[in-house]
Design an enzyme around this catalytic site. Structure first.
Site, PDB file in Angstrom:
ATOM      1  N   LYS A 180      13.016  -2.979  11.165  1.00 32.55           N
ATOM      2  CA  LYS A 180      13.256  -1.545  11.732  1.00 32.55           C
ATOM      3  C   LYS A 180      13.953  -1.573  12.864  1.00 32.55           C
ATOM      4  O   LYS A 180      14.731  -0.308  13.000  1.00 32.55           O
ATOM      5  CB  LYS A 180      11.792  -1.395  12.212  1.00 32.55           C
ATOM      6  CG  LYS A 180      10.671  -0.857  10.888  1.00 32.55           C
ATOM      7  CD  LYS A 180       9.525  -0.512  11.662  1.00 32.55           C
ATOM      8  CE  LYS A 180       8.497  -0.065  10.507  1.00 32.55           C
ATOM      9  NZ  LYS A 180       7.178   0.345  10.926  1.00 32.55           N
ATOM     10  N   ASN A 212      12.313   3.520  10.273  1.00 35.29           N
ATOM     11  CA  ASN A 212      11.275   3.184   9.192  1.00 35.29           C
ATOM     12  C   ASN A 212      11.627   4.091   7.866  1.00 35.29           C
ATOM     13  O   ASN A 212      10.939   3.859   6.872  1.00 35.29           O
ATOM     14  CB  ASN A 212      10.065   3.345   9.662  1.00 35.29           C
ATOM     15  CG  ASN A 212       9.438   4.803   9.498  1.00 35.29           C
ATOM     16  OD1 ASN A 212       9.937   5.726   9.792  1.00 35.29           O
ATOM     17  ND2 ASN A 212       8.264   4.835   9.082  1.00 35.29           N
ATOM     18  N   ASP A 232       7.166   6.984  11.905  1.00 33.20           N
ATOM     19  CA  ASP A 232       6.043   6.153  12.812  1.00 33.20           C
ATOM     20  C   ASP A 232       5.684   6.936  13.972  1.00 33.20           C
ATOM     21  O   ASP A 232       4.634   7.069  14.260  1.00 33.20           O
ATOM     22  CB  ASP A 232       6.510   4.668  13.067  1.00 33.20           C
ATOM     23  CG  ASP A 232       6.349   3.787  12.105  1.00 33.20           C
ATOM     24  OD1 ASP A 232       5.733   4.029  11.067  1.00 33.20           O
ATOM     25  OD2 ASP A 232       7.113   2.731  12.158  1.00 33.20           O
ATOM     26  N   LEU A 278       1.021  -1.156   0.026  1.00 34.76           N
ATOM     27  CA  LEU A 278      -0.011  -0.065   0.117  1.00 34.76           C
ATOM     28  C   LEU A 278       0.936   1.239   0.097  1.00 34.76           C
ATOM     29  O   LEU A 278       0.631   2.216  -0.769  1.00 34.76           O
ATOM     30  CB  LEU A 278      -1.039   0.114   1.237  1.00 34.76           C
ATOM     31  CG  LEU A 278      -2.247  -0.660   1.385  1.00 34.76           C
ATOM     32  CD1 LEU A 278      -2.967  -0.569   2.421  1.00 34.76           C
ATOM     33  CD2 LEU A 278      -3.367  -0.284   0.054  1.00 34.76           C
TER      34      LEU A 278
HETATM   35  P1  NDP Z   1       7.865  -6.470  14.377  1.00 34.15           P
HETATM   36  O1  NDP Z   1       8.085  -7.714  13.489  1.00 34.15           O
HETATM   37  O2  NDP Z   1       8.857  -5.608  14.708  1.00 34.15           O
HETATM   38  O3  NDP Z   1       6.968  -7.157  15.548  1.00 34.15           O
HETATM   39  C1  NDP Z   1       5.798  -8.022  15.456  1.00 34.15           C
HETATM   40  C2  NDP Z   1       5.110  -8.001  16.987  1.00 34.15           C
HETATM   41  O4  NDP Z   1       3.932  -8.768  16.768  1.00 34.15           O
HETATM   42  C3  NDP Z   1       6.142  -8.456  18.319  1.00 34.15           C
HETATM   43  O5  NDP Z   1       5.711  -8.068  19.126  1.00 34.15           O
HETATM   44  C4  NDP Z   1       5.475 -10.203  18.068  1.00 34.15           C
HETATM   45  O6  NDP Z   1       5.631 -10.525  19.264  1.00 34.15           O
HETATM   46  C5  NDP Z   1       3.984  -9.970  17.615  1.00 34.15           C
HETATM   47  N1  NDP Z   1       3.615 -11.005  17.104  1.00 34.15           N
HETATM   48  C6  NDP Z   1       3.584 -11.533  15.813  1.00 34.15           C
HETATM   49  N2  NDP Z   1       2.947 -12.688  15.700  1.00 34.15           N
HETATM   50  C7  NDP Z   1       2.507 -13.141  16.983  1.00 34.15           C
HETATM   51  C8  NDP Z   1       1.719 -14.028  17.330  1.00 34.15           C
HETATM   52  N3  NDP Z   1       1.258 -14.971  16.464  1.00 34.15           N
HETATM   53  N4  NDP Z   1       1.271 -14.226  18.715  1.00 34.15           N
HETATM   54  C9  NDP Z   1       1.772 -13.202  19.615  1.00 34.15           C
HETATM   55  N5  NDP Z   1       2.564 -12.069  19.216  1.00 34.15           N
HETATM   56  C10 NDP Z   1       2.811 -12.198  17.731  1.00 34.15           C
HETATM   57  O7  NDP Z   1       6.717  -5.612  13.466  1.00 34.15           O
HETATM   58  P2  NDP Z   1       6.202  -3.973  13.654  1.00 34.15           P
HETATM   59  O8  NDP Z   1       6.306  -3.972  14.796  1.00 34.15           O
HETATM   60  O9  NDP Z   1       7.016  -3.461  12.734  1.00 34.15           O
HETATM   61  O10 NDP Z   1       4.491  -4.192  13.308  1.00 34.15           O
HETATM   62  C11 NDP Z   1       3.711  -4.693  14.237  1.00 34.15           C
HETATM   63  C12 NDP Z   1       2.333  -4.442  13.618  1.00 34.15           C
HETATM   64  O11 NDP Z   1       2.200  -3.118  13.409  1.00 34.15           O
HETATM   65  C13 NDP Z   1       2.176  -5.052  12.217  1.00 34.15           C
HETATM   66  O12 NDP Z   1       0.785  -5.529  12.292  1.00 34.15           O
HETATM   67  C14 NDP Z   1       2.194  -3.786  11.203  1.00 34.15           C
HETATM   68  O13 NDP Z   1       1.307  -3.708  10.067  1.00 34.15           O
HETATM   69  C15 NDP Z   1       1.701  -2.602  12.164  1.00 34.15           C
HETATM   70  N6  NDP Z   1       2.155  -1.410  12.082  1.00 34.15           N
HETATM   71  C16 NDP Z   1       1.547  -0.348  11.476  1.00 34.15           C
HETATM   72  C17 NDP Z   1       1.948   0.921  11.046  1.00 34.15           C
HETATM   73  C18 NDP Z   1       1.277   1.820  10.496  1.00 34.15           C
HETATM   74  O14 NDP Z   1       1.552   2.904  10.015  1.00 34.15           O
HETATM   75  N7  NDP Z   1      -0.193   1.744  10.673  1.00 34.15           N
HETATM   76  C19 NDP Z   1       3.417   1.212  11.582  1.00 34.15           C
HETATM   77  C20 NDP Z   1       4.162   0.306  12.171  1.00 34.15           C
HETATM   78  C21 NDP Z   1       3.504  -0.976  12.476  1.00 34.15           C
HETATM   79  P3  NDP Z   1       7.248 -11.418  19.389  1.00 34.15           P
HETATM   80  O15 NDP Z   1       8.176 -10.522  19.792  1.00 34.15           O
HETATM   81  O16 NDP Z   1       7.004 -12.241  20.502  1.00 34.15           O
HETATM   82  O17 NDP Z   1       7.425 -12.260  18.305  1.00 34.15           O
END
Ligand code: NDP
Length: 308
Positions: free
Chosen positions: A67, A88, A103, A16
């Site tokens: 990131k 980012n 962000d 997107l």
């Molecule tokens: P990361 O990969 O850095 O982090 C992912 C997070 O999700 C971690 O806390 C991870 O936990 C958790 N997670 C993933 N899968 C599972 C699961 N099955 N069960 C439990 N916890 C889970 O990604 P980001 O922080 O960059 O992004 C996270 C979310 O935020 C995404 O959905 C992204 O789309 C959204 N986002 C949206 C933005 C926007 O502009 N709207 C900007 C930034 C992010 P663990 O550490 O335990 O693996």
């Protein structure tokens, strides 16, 4: 010559951000192309070196899962990137690369919109401890929140986040807690704001928490750009909700300005986002598009506890 901006992530297909940024370049008459680079973590240093090595590049976006990993690969960090430990957006200063975190301003727009005319709350629960969560926690600290509790599937990552913010959070309570429903419920009972910064709900119609732990007066923000199950449950229970659209738009607008030195055409970017979403495009940031299938929505449950 056409300038290049790349989105580095893994995966990045069907972004997107691509639709949004290309529409902005075209609208402003900027001869630039937004490219998607799917790079596994092992290939990240080479990708960064390529951007450093050519004047063709205006810069880059960095998304899941890079990131935090990209931080030591750039030459300078802005205050927000330094403070969050996450990047980012990248710009070039000659042969030097600068890491930004847009962000942070994106989250501020989303939070302000969610809170509306109410007094800014002081207590929040954050689910997740990745790059997105770091921008969220930093934004909440800057807004003057006095207590923030971070839950994460892998507790050590939440603890690392809390440690990272040690100094900037010295005046308030920032805690990492293990992902247990009873603890989340107890913390939510004391909180006014809930932010989902996990990717739970991104690709399947599940919520990180059961509906019955969400109090009716909670303000709920899901960073995922979709009407997730968490948001539907929260809304049904009487909470005020918002998805990640505004954050996505405004982090993108801030990045556009950093690359081009020009104000971003946010209306054009917003339209491009809506069009891409309506067309079934999924984002590199991972947002699923459209409304969830009603049949699945009815049968899916919460993601439950650790390891879900
Ligand atoms: P990361 O990969 O850095 O982090 C992912 C997070 O999700 C971690 O806390 C991870 O936990 C958790 N997670 C993933 N899968 C599972 C699961 N099955 N069960 C439990 N916890 C889970 O990604 P980001 O922080 O960059 O992004 C996270 C979310 O935020 C995404 O959905 C992204 O789309 C959204 N986002 C949206 C933005 C926007 O502009 N709207 C900007 C930034 C992010 P663990 O550490 O335990 O693996």
């Amino acid at each position: 010559m056409t300038k290049r901006v790349v989105l580095i992530g893994h995966p990045v297909a069907h972004s997107l951000s691509g639709a949004m940024q290309q529409a902005a370049f075209d609208d402003q008459g900027i001869d630039a192309a937004y490219e998607l680079w799917d790079r596994a973590p092992i290939a990240l240093p080479d990708a960064i070196a390529e951007i450093r090595g050519s004047d063709d590049f205006l810069g880059a976006n960095v998304t899941i899962p890079h990131k935090e990993r990209v931080v030591p690969l750039v030459d300078r960090l802005t205050e927000e990137a330094q403070a969050t430990g996450a990047v980012n957006t990248i710009t070039r200063e000659g042969k030097r690369l600068v890491g930004h975190n847009t962000d942070v301003p994106g989250f501020k727009v989303a939070l302000d919109h969610l809170v509306g005319r109410q007094k800014m709350p002081r207590v929040a629960v954050v689910l997740g401890a990745g790059g997105g969560a770091r921008a969220v926690v930093y934004g909440l600290i800057r807004e003057g929140f006095q207590r923030i509790v971070v839950f994460n599937r892998h507790l050590h990552r939440a603890e690392g986040l809390v440690k990272h913010f040690g100094r900037s959070a010295a005046h308030m309570e920032l805690k990492a807690m293990p992902w247990h429903e009873s603890i989340i419920e107890a913390e939510l009972a004391k909180s006014k704001v809930l932010v989902n910064a996990t990717s739970i709900g991104l690709t399947s119609d599940i919520s990180p928490i059961p509906a019955d732990v969400i109090a009716p007066d909670l303000l709920v923000l899901d960073l995922i750009y979709a009407r997730t199950r968490l948001l539907r449950d929260s809304e049904a229970g009487g909470s005020t909700v918002a998805d990640g659209e505004l954050m996505l738009l405004h982090q993108g607008a801030a990045a556009f300005t950093l690359w081009t030195g020009q104000p971003a055409p946010t209306d054009v970017m917003q339209k491009a986002l809506s069009k891409a979403r309506a067309g079934g495009v999924r984002s590199a940031e991972g947002e699923p598009t459209g409304e969830p299938d009603v049949a699945t929505a009815g049968s899916a449950g919460s993601a439950g506890s650790a390891g879900a």
